[in-house]
Design an enzyme around this catalytic site. Structure first.
Site, short mmCIF file in Angstrom:
data_model
loop_
_atom_site.label_atom_id
_atom_site.label_comp_id
_atom_site.label_asym_id
_atom_site.label_seq_id
_atom_site.Cartn_x
_atom_site.Cartn_y
_atom_site.Cartn_z
N ARG A 183 -0.73 -2.35 -6.80
CA ARG A 183 -1.03 -3.41 -5.81
C ARG A 183 -2.02 -4.41 -6.41
NH1 ARG A 183 -1.36 -4.60 -0.20
NH2 ARG A 183 -3.45 -5.10 0.56
N ARG A 219 0.86 -1.18 0.00
CA ARG A 219 0.00 0.00 0.00
C ARG A 219 0.90 1.23 0.00
NH1 ARG A 219 -2.23 -3.43 4.04
NH2 ARG A 219 -4.33 -4.22 3.52
N TYR A 232 -9.93 -10.86 -6.71
CA TYR A 232 -8.93 -11.04 -7.76
C TYR A 232 -9.17 -12.31 -8.57
CZ TYR A 232 -6.61 -7.27 -5.33
OH TYR A 232 -6.33 -6.06 -4.74
N HIS A 285 -4.33 -9.24 3.81
CA HIS A 285 -5.77 -9.21 4.01
C HIS A 285 -6.15 -10.07 5.21
CE1 HIS A 285 -6.68 -8.12 -0.47
NE2 HIS A 285 -6.36 -7.08 0.26
N HIS A 320 -2.33 2.15 -5.87
CA HIS A 320 -3.14 0.96 -5.59
C HIS A 320 -3.37 0.12 -6.84
CE1 HIS A 320 -4.77 -0.42 -1.82
NE2 HIS A 320 -5.80 -0.94 -2.44
N LYS A 323 -2.85 -2.44 7.79
CA LYS A 323 -4.08 -2.07 8.49
C LYS A 323 -4.24 -2.88 9.77
CE LYS A 323 -6.68 -0.58 4.41
NZ LYS A 323 -7.88 -0.80 3.59
#
Length: 374
Positions: free
Chosen positions: A319, A202, A351, A342, A316, A237
């Site tokens: 990414r 990110r 994806y 994730h 992004h 995150k």
């Protein structure tokens, strides 16, 4: 009225003060009544005014077109509400049902008709919002017992696919050299592209990287690169740390950049007491401060256009490209989840749609049964 002696030696003019108090109390009562009336006649979503209410309460058949016209103001949003109400009236007339007798089954049928005609879920949701406000107003006027639109939902809006570059485009961007830039600037931007595309970082993770590990970085949630171990440590995150391997191209780009990084004033290669964490930033700007996410966006957009890509690239997008290309090559969804950081596998599953889209295009282009006859 006379004056009354008070215990403190003063006088109290009963008549004047009592009259003033009575007037103030009456004024407060009038204001409270006005506020209550305004609240009761406040327009529901759809902007139904008291004029529309008076027209609606008149005896005789209801002229819905006039009610709708009075309900809408002069601005564009109000006119859109009026058009949505006219659409409701038309559908009710075609179904042979009065607007006051509409049931949830009718609303659901009309939603299905609009969706089948190609209207998007988002557009239907806006129409239902207007209808819901209209029937809320009718209920407040005592004309209906329940709101038929309450509980009816628009079709789910499909989440757009992430925008990813094709393999050739990603390689074209990664191999581009901006010869017109200063050598240290070109080396820095090339290394950023390799980390974004080669590691799926990110933009916030990229700008938070230090050149070496330190207790300060660990405490403050920053990451770092470890060239000996050929890996990147990042904090994503939810303060979740992960390790991402460095590929050969990323290693070469980083080594080239680190050899020139010292040209930026104030940069250090090891923690030093009394110095700012800015001096350890892996990617500094001209003034020796850590690059911001906005700066990375601008540099990447500029570089992608210089490389001849049709679409300006943002961090992004690289990414997404990383995830899509790794999944196409390996088919290992769980590995992609770990590399991206994730927490939930469902976030990564988007994806697989990109991967299927790629396979479908390859099938259409190559399989003899896929070729349509003219």
């Amino acid at each position: 009225m006379g004056c009354i002696q008070c215990g403190l030696g003063g006088t109290y003019r009963a008549g004047g003060d009592i009259d003033a108090a009575a007037k103030a109390a009456k004024q407060r009562d009038n204001e409270a009544k006005k506020a209550a009336k305004a609240k009761a006649t406040k327009a529901a979503p759809g902007h139904y005014t008291d004029k529309g209410t008076r027209k609606f309460q008149a005896n005789g058949p209801i002229e819905w077109s006039k009610v709708f016209q009075r309900a809408a103001g002069g601005n564009e949003a109000d006119q859109l509400y009026r058009l949505d109400l006219e659409r409701l009236s038309t559908m009710a007339a075609e179904a042979g049902v009065d607007l006051l007798q509409v049931q949830p089954t009718h609303i659901r049928r009309w939603v299905a008709q609009m969706h089948g005609a190609g209207r998007s879920g988002r557009g239907i949701a806006l129409i239902l919002s207007g209808w819901r406000g209209f029937y809320t107003w009718l209920g407040r006027e005592g004309r209906i017992q329940s709101n038929p639109v309450q509980g009816v939902r628009a079709p789910k809006v499909a989440k757009p696919l992430p925008k990813a570059l094709g393999v050739d485009e990603a390689v074209q961007l990664a191999e581009h050299e901006a010869t017109q830039d200063d050598p240290w600037l070109e080396a820095r931007d090339a290394a950023m592209v390799e980390l974004l595309y080669g590691c799926g970082l990110r933009v916030g993770e990229l700008t938070g990287l230090d050149v070496v590990p330190s207790d300060g970085a660990l405490k403050d949630g920053r990451g770092w690169v470890d060239l000996q171990a050929a890996e990147v440590q990042v904090q994503g995150k939810g303060s979740k740390r992960r390790t991402v391997p460095l590929g050969r191209a990323a290693m070469q780009a980083l080594e080239h950049w680190l050899a020139l990084r010292s040209q930026v004033a104030g940069m250090l290669n090891a923690p030093t007491p009394g110095t700012s964490s800015q001096s350890l930033a892996l990617f500094p700007g001209r003034h020796g401060t850590r690059l911001t996410a906005q700066s990375v966006w601008q540099r990447l957009k500029r570089r992608s256009l210089q490389a001849g890509l049709a679409t300006p690239v943002h961090p992004h997008m690289l990414r997404h490209s990383f995830a899509s290309h790794v999944l196409q090559s390996s088919g290992d969804l769980r590995a992609v989840q770990e590399l991206l950081g994730h927490a939930n596998i469902t976030t990564t599953q988007v994806y697989t749609r990109l991967d299927f889209q790629h396979l479908a295009k390859a099938y259409d282009a190559a399989h003899p049964r896929a070729k349509r006859k003219n």
